[in-house]
Every structure is written in structure tokens, then in C-alpha cells.
Design a protein around this motif. Structure first.
Motif, PDB file in Angstrom:
ATOM      1  N   VAL A   1       0.798  -1.276   0.024  1.00 52.30           N
ATOM      2  CA  VAL A   1       0.037  -0.064  -0.117  1.00 52.30           C
ATOM      3  C   VAL A   1       0.860   1.147  -0.008  1.00 52.30           C
ATOM      4  N   PHE A   2       0.564   2.163  -0.842  1.00 55.77           N
ATOM      5  CA  PHE A   2       1.439   3.398  -1.117  1.00 55.77           C
ATOM      6  C   PHE A   2       0.475   4.517  -0.634  1.00 55.77           C
ATOM      7  N   SER A   3       0.907   5.209   0.346  1.00 54.77           N
ATOM      8  CA  SER A   3       0.458   6.332   0.993  1.00 54.77           C
ATOM      9  C   SER A   3       0.616   7.714   0.413  1.00 54.77           C
ATOM     10  N   SER A   4       1.298   7.825  -0.594  1.00 56.39           N
ATOM     11  CA  SER A   4       1.775   9.143  -1.447  1.00 56.39           C
ATOM     12  C   SER A   4       2.542   8.878  -2.509  1.00 56.39           C
TER      13      SER A   4
ATOM     14  N   THR B   1       6.216   8.149  -1.002  1.00 51.45           N
ATOM     15  CA  THR B   1       6.312   6.685  -0.597  1.00 51.45           C
ATOM     16  C   THR B   1       6.636   5.784  -1.504  1.00 51.45           C
TER      17      THR B   1
ATOM     18  N   ILE C   1      -3.349   5.259  -2.194  1.00 52.58           N
ATOM     19  CA  ILE C   1      -4.316   5.909  -1.429  1.00 52.58           C
ATOM     20  C   ILE C   1      -4.921   6.883  -2.032  1.00 52.58           C
TER      21      ILE C   1
ATOM     22  N   THR D   1      -1.240   9.380  -6.167  1.00 54.44           N
ATOM     23  CA  THR D   1      -0.397   8.402  -6.017  1.00 54.44           C
ATOM     24  C   THR D   1      -0.442   7.458  -7.106  1.00 54.44           C
TER      25      THR D   1
ATOM     26  N   PRO E   1      -8.995   9.249   1.278  1.00 58.88           N
ATOM     27  CA  PRO E   1      -7.611   8.911   2.015  1.00 58.88           C
ATOM     28  C   PRO E   1      -7.787   8.760   3.485  1.00 58.88           C
ATOM     29  N   THR E   2      -8.565   7.654   3.853  1.00 64.44           N
ATOM     30  CA  THR E   2      -9.125   7.200   5.017  1.00 64.44           C
ATOM     31  C   THR E   2      -8.467   6.159   5.162  1.00 64.44           C
ATOM     32  N   ASP E   3      -8.119   5.475   6.465  1.00 63.94           N
ATOM     33  CA  ASP E   3      -7.808   4.050   6.943  1.00 63.94           C
ATOM     34  C   ASP E   3      -8.883   3.277   6.489  1.00 63.94           C
TER      35      ASP E   3
ATOM     36  N   VAL F   1      -8.772   2.815   2.571  1.00 63.64           N
ATOM     37  CA  VAL F   1      -7.578   2.144   2.007  1.00 63.64           C
ATOM     38  C   VAL F   1      -7.657   0.613   2.275  1.00 63.64           C
TER      39      VAL F   1
END
Length: 140
Positions: A68-71, A74, A101, A105, A123-125, A128
Motif C-alpha cells: 500500500v502506497f500512501s503518497s 512513498t 491511497i 499516488t 484517503p482514510t484508513d 484504504v
């Protein structure tokens, strides 16, 4: 953020936008277009954390099923951390489920030929996590 600020910032308002070096200028440009007096400051630099090379080696070894890429940074920092193992890392990433995310990205990943299998709706947990589950359900 630019959308959220459209109705709150008026022409003539002074706004300071603090952002990372290399970050996009969307917010500052949108506010300036609305007539705000904008100071956009490159305030910090994104650098890989200690141990990034070890993580890149782990990914290159095929240790993971999902990444998982958050930006965008990353994703790019992982590639940079691989150094001489870049080809092995890219092969390993091609063989795992990749989740982004968000759209920015996802675009960064796609520009390197590693488009995500799923993109979080926000972009929330929870979003994702939903994207990871969706990618797994698709059998990717």
C-alpha cells in the motif's frame, strides 16, 4: 483541500501555504486564482527513513503479497532505496497487489509502469482497507 477552501477564502485574504519541497502547487494556485494573496513556502523535504534500504530488499525478495502506497513520495522513495536492486524490486512489485491511497499516488505509480490494482476512494484508513480487500477479491 483546494475544493474545501474555495468557499472560505476570499479575494484579498492573505494565506500561507506550507508544503513539502517538490509538492504540487494546486492549493496555492487555486487560492491565487480566487484573488487571495498567497505565500507558498517549501517548508520541508521528504527523505527516506533509516532502514528504507532493508525494506526495499524485503520487497524485492518477494516477501509481501500486498503493498500500500500512501503518497507518491512513498512509492518513489521505495524505488530510490533499492539502488542496485531496482530491477528486482520492480519485478517484485509487478507481482504483488498494489494499492494507492488516491489518484495522485496512482498516477505516480502508473507513470513508472506499476499502476495500482486498486485506489482508495478517499484517503482514510477504512477506504484504504476497502481497496486492499477489493484488490484481493479481484484475485489480483
Amino acid at each position: 483541500l483546494a475544493d474545501a477552501l474555495d468557499d472560505r477564502v476570499r479575494a484579498g485574504d492573505r494565506v500561507l501555504v506550507v508544503r513539502p519541497e517538490g509538492g504540487r502547487e494546486v492549493v496555492a494556485a487555486r487560492l491565487a486564482a480566487r484573488g487571495a494573496k498567497v505565500d507558498a513556502v517549501r517548508f520541508y523535504r521528504t527523505v527516506a527513513a533509516p532502514g528504507a534500504e532493508a525494506i526495499a530488499r524485503d520487497v524485492a525478495s518477494g516477501r509481501y503479497d500486498d503493498v500500500v502506497f500512501s503518497s507518491p513520495s512513498t512509492f518513489l522513495k521505495l524505488l530510490e532505496a533499492a539502488e542496485e536492486r531496482r530491477a528486482a524490486l520492480e519485478r517484485a512489485l509487478a507481482g504483488v497487489r498494489r494499492v494507492a491511497i488516491g489518484a495522485v499516488t496512482a498516477a505516480a505509480m502508473g507513470s513508472r509502469g506499476l499502476a495500482p490494482h486498486a485506489v482508495a476512494e478517499e484517503p482514510t484508513d477504512a477506504a484504504v482497507a476497502d481497496a486492499v480487500v477489493a484488490a484481493a477479491r479481484e484475485g489480483l
